[in-house]
Design a protein around this motif. Structure first.
Motif, mmCIF file in Angstrom:
data_model
loop_
_atom_site.group_PDB
_atom_site.id
_atom_site.type_symbol
_atom_site.label_atom_id
_atom_site.label_comp_id
_atom_site.label_asym_id
_atom_site.label_seq_id
_atom_site.Cartn_x
_atom_site.Cartn_y
_atom_site.Cartn_z
ATOM 1 N N ASN A 1 64.648 -18.490 1.121
ATOM 2 C CA ASN A 1 65.810 -19.273 0.689
ATOM 3 C C ASN A 1 66.319 -20.174 1.813
ATOM 4 N N ILE A 2 66.291 -19.659 3.036
ATOM 5 C CA ILE A 2 66.771 -20.456 4.173
ATOM 6 C C ILE A 2 65.877 -21.675 4.388
ATOM 7 N N ARG A 3 64.573 -21.474 4.262
ATOM 8 C CA ARG A 3 63.660 -22.618 4.435
ATOM 9 C C ARG A 3 63.993 -23.728 3.452
ATOM 10 N N PHE A 4 64.299 -23.334 2.211
ATOM 11 C CA PHE A 4 64.677 -24.352 1.217
ATOM 12 C C PHE A 4 66.053 -24.948 1.532
ATOM 13 N N ALA A 5 67.023 -24.091 1.841
ATOM 14 C CA ALA A 5 68.400 -24.563 2.061
ATOM 15 C C ALA A 5 68.458 -25.624 3.156
ATOM 16 N N LYS A 6 67.610 -25.461 4.174
ATOM 17 C CA LYS A 6 67.590 -26.437 5.271
ATOM 18 C C LYS A 6 67.146 -27.827 4.804
ATOM 19 N N THR A 7 66.370 -27.887 3.718
ATOM 20 C CA THR A 7 65.968 -29.197 3.200
ATOM 21 C C THR A 7 67.127 -29.869 2.460
ATOM 22 N N VAL A 8 68.075 -29.078 1.984
ATOM 23 C CA VAL A 8 69.220 -29.628 1.251
ATOM 24 C C VAL A 8 70.345 -30.026 2.211
ATOM 25 N N GLU A 9 70.617 -29.172 3.188
ATOM 26 C CA GLU A 9 71.700 -29.431 4.148
ATOM 27 C C GLU A 9 71.185 -29.240 5.572
ATOM 28 N N PRO A 10 70.352 -30.155 6.044
ATOM 29 C CA PRO A 10 69.714 -29.975 7.353
ATOM 30 C C PRO A 10 70.690 -29.892 8.521
ATOM 31 N N SER A 11 71.897 -30.433 8.369
ATOM 32 C CA SER A 11 72.815 -30.390 9.516
ATOM 33 C C SER A 11 73.969 -29.410 9.321
ATOM 34 N N ASN A 12 73.828 -28.481 8.381
ATOM 35 C CA ASN A 12 74.867 -27.460 8.179
ATOM 36 C C ASN A 12 74.787 -26.417 9.296
ATOM 37 N N LYS A 13 75.840 -26.369 10.140
ATOM 38 C CA LYS A 13 75.820 -25.479 11.314
ATOM 39 C C LYS A 13 75.897 -24.012 10.920
ATOM 40 N N ALA A 14 76.665 -23.724 9.865
ATOM 41 C CA ALA A 14 76.770 -22.329 9.406
ATOM 42 C C ALA A 14 75.406 -21.834 8.915
ATOM 43 N N LEU A 15 74.672 -22.736 8.288
ATOM 44 C CA LEU A 15 73.327 -22.378 7.817
ATOM 45 C C LEU A 15 72.390 -22.128 8.996
ATOM 46 N N ALA A 16 72.486 -22.975 10.013
ATOM 47 C CA ALA A 16 71.649 -22.794 11.207
ATOM 48 C C ALA A 16 71.952 -21.463 11.885
ATOM 49 N N ALA A 17 73.245 -21.129 11.953
ATOM 50 C CA ALA A 17 73.633 -19.858 12.580
ATOM 51 C C ALA A 17 73.099 -18.681 11.769
ATOM 52 N N ARG A 18 73.193 -18.793 10.458
ATOM 53 C CA ARG A 18 72.684 -17.725 9.588
ATOM 54 C C ARG A 18 71.169 -17.598 9.741
ATOM 55 N N ALA A 19 70.484 -18.737 9.855
ATOM 56 C CA ALA A 19 69.027 -18.721 10.015
ATOM 57 C C ALA A 19 68.648 -17.944 11.281
ATOM 58 N N ASP A 20 69.394 -18.157 12.354
ATOM 59 C CA ASP A 20 69.132 -17.431 13.613
ATOM 60 C C ASP A 20 69.332 -15.930 13.420
ATOM 61 N N GLU A 21 70.436 -15.596 12.763
ATOM 62 C CA GLU A 21 70.767 -14.195 12.550
ATOM 63 C C GLU A 21 69.690 -13.517 11.683
ATOM 64 N N VAL A 22 69.264 -14.216 10.636
ATOM 65 C CA VAL A 22 68.263 -13.648 9.725
ATOM 66 C C VAL A 22 66.912 -13.509 10.442
ATOM 67 N N ALA A 23 66.562 -14.493 11.252
ATOM 68 C CA ALA A 23 65.297 -14.411 11.999
ATOM 69 C C ALA A 23 65.277 -13.171 12.889
ATOM 70 N N LYS A 24 66.418 -12.890 13.515
ATOM 71 C CA LYS A 24 66.516 -11.693 14.371
ATOM 72 C C LYS A 24 66.353 -10.422 13.553
ATOM 73 N N ARG A 25 67.007 -10.404 12.401
ATOM 74 C CA ARG A 25 66.913 -9.211 11.554
ATOM 75 C C ARG A 25 65.483 -8.999 11.055
ATOM 76 N N VAL A 26 64.846 -10.082 10.654
ATOM 77 C CA VAL A 26 63.473 -9.973 10.149
ATOM 78 C C VAL A 26 62.543 -9.483 11.264
ATOM 79 N N ALA A 27 62.722 -10.038 12.466
ATOM 80 C CA ALA A 27 61.888 -9.627 13.604
ATOM 81 C C ALA A 27 62.078 -8.148 13.923
ATOM 82 N N ALA A 28 63.275 -7.636 13.670
ATOM 83 C CA ALA A 28 63.577 -6.229 13.939
ATOM 84 C C ALA A 28 63.299 -5.343 12.722
#
Ligand code: ZN
Ligand code: FE
Length: 255
Positions: A177-204
């Motif tokens: 969902n994040i990969r798609f959302a970034k195509t809709v709102e590429p400069s949304n900072k809250a989305l970028a922050a969430r993407a970082d958080e989710v990447a960490k969770r997935v890696a763990a």
């Protein structure tokens, strides 16, 4: 005493979740994608299954009901408008009804669109919502039985819950969902922050939910269809929010 939850995977990417009332010992499974992982979760927690709260009739949310009911004699609560399509139902509910799990009190919210009778369950004292396949973390369900306007109105009802509400959805789809959302709102900072958080969770190897409604409003494009800048970027300035929502949903379907 606050409610406790236990989250686990079922099938390929369905979430199973148990809601436990420490005061009475009552425990509800929200949906039952398959029986075995629910049984395993009950074993692990030591909780006793008293209720199954169904969000909608799809097989990946109901296939485990029969075996669980036979084993635990639990009560099955299902959406009134879909009860005929769900086996072993004991009680049917709709908008505004109260559902008790021991001493915990949930409120039913009609959230049609993914299916025509889809419901969500909100437990105000603990600010926990179970939203099935209506709202996903950084996404939303496919509009299968309803229409985009209906789905948008359902999403707005969930968006209107308190910001610190934690919501549990039916599937682990956040990464895609994040990969798609970034195509809709590429400069949304809250989305970028969430993407970082989710990447960490997935890696763990952690689950990406629950998220809060407040965080979701800022980052999930499907909850932002009434944002003027987003509408403009989709060349839909001045259009009704549900039409903007429909365009985002169409793009996701093709993504
Ligand atoms: Zn579904
Ligand atoms: Fe599903």
């Amino acid at each position: 005493m606050p409610a406790q939850t236990h989250l686990f995977l079922c099938l390929k990417d369905n979430f199973g979740v148990l809601l436990h009332d420490p005061q009475s010992g009552a425990t509800a499974a929200i949906d039952a994608p398959e029986a075995a992982p629910v049984e395993a979760a009950l074993q692990k927690t030591g909780w006793r299954l008293t209720d199954i709260l169904v969000t909608h009739h799809h097989n990946d949310h109901t296939a485990g009901i029969g075996a669980l009911k036979q084993h635990h004699k639990c009560r099955v609560v299902a959406p009134r408008d879909e009860a005929k399509r769900i086996a072993h139902v004991d009680a049917t509910v709709g908008e505004g009804d109260t559902v008790k799990v021991g001493s915990l009190e949930g409120r039913v919210i009609d959230t049609p669109g993914h299916t025509a009778g889809h419901i969500s369950y909100f437990f105000p004292a603990d600010k926990i919502a179970f939203v099935g396949d209506t709202l996903f973390s950084i996404g939303c369900g496919r509009v299968i039985e309803g229409d985009p306007e209906m789905m948008w109105n359902s999403l707005v009802k969930l968006r209107d819950l308190p910001d610190d509400t934690r919501f549990y959805c039916g599937h682990e789809y956040t990464d895609a969902n994040i990969r798609f959302a970034k195509t809709v709102e590429p400069s949304n900072k809250a989305l970028a922050a969430r993407a970082d958080e989710v990447a960490k969770r997935v890696a763990a190897h952690q689950f990406t939910i629950p998220a809060t409604i407040g965080a979701e409003k800022a980052a999930n494009p499907f909850l932002r269809a009434d944002n003027a800048e987003l509408a403009k970027s989709l060349r839909l300035a001045g259009s009704a929010a549900w039409k903007v929502f429909a365009e985002i949903r169409e793009r996701k379907n093709r993504f």
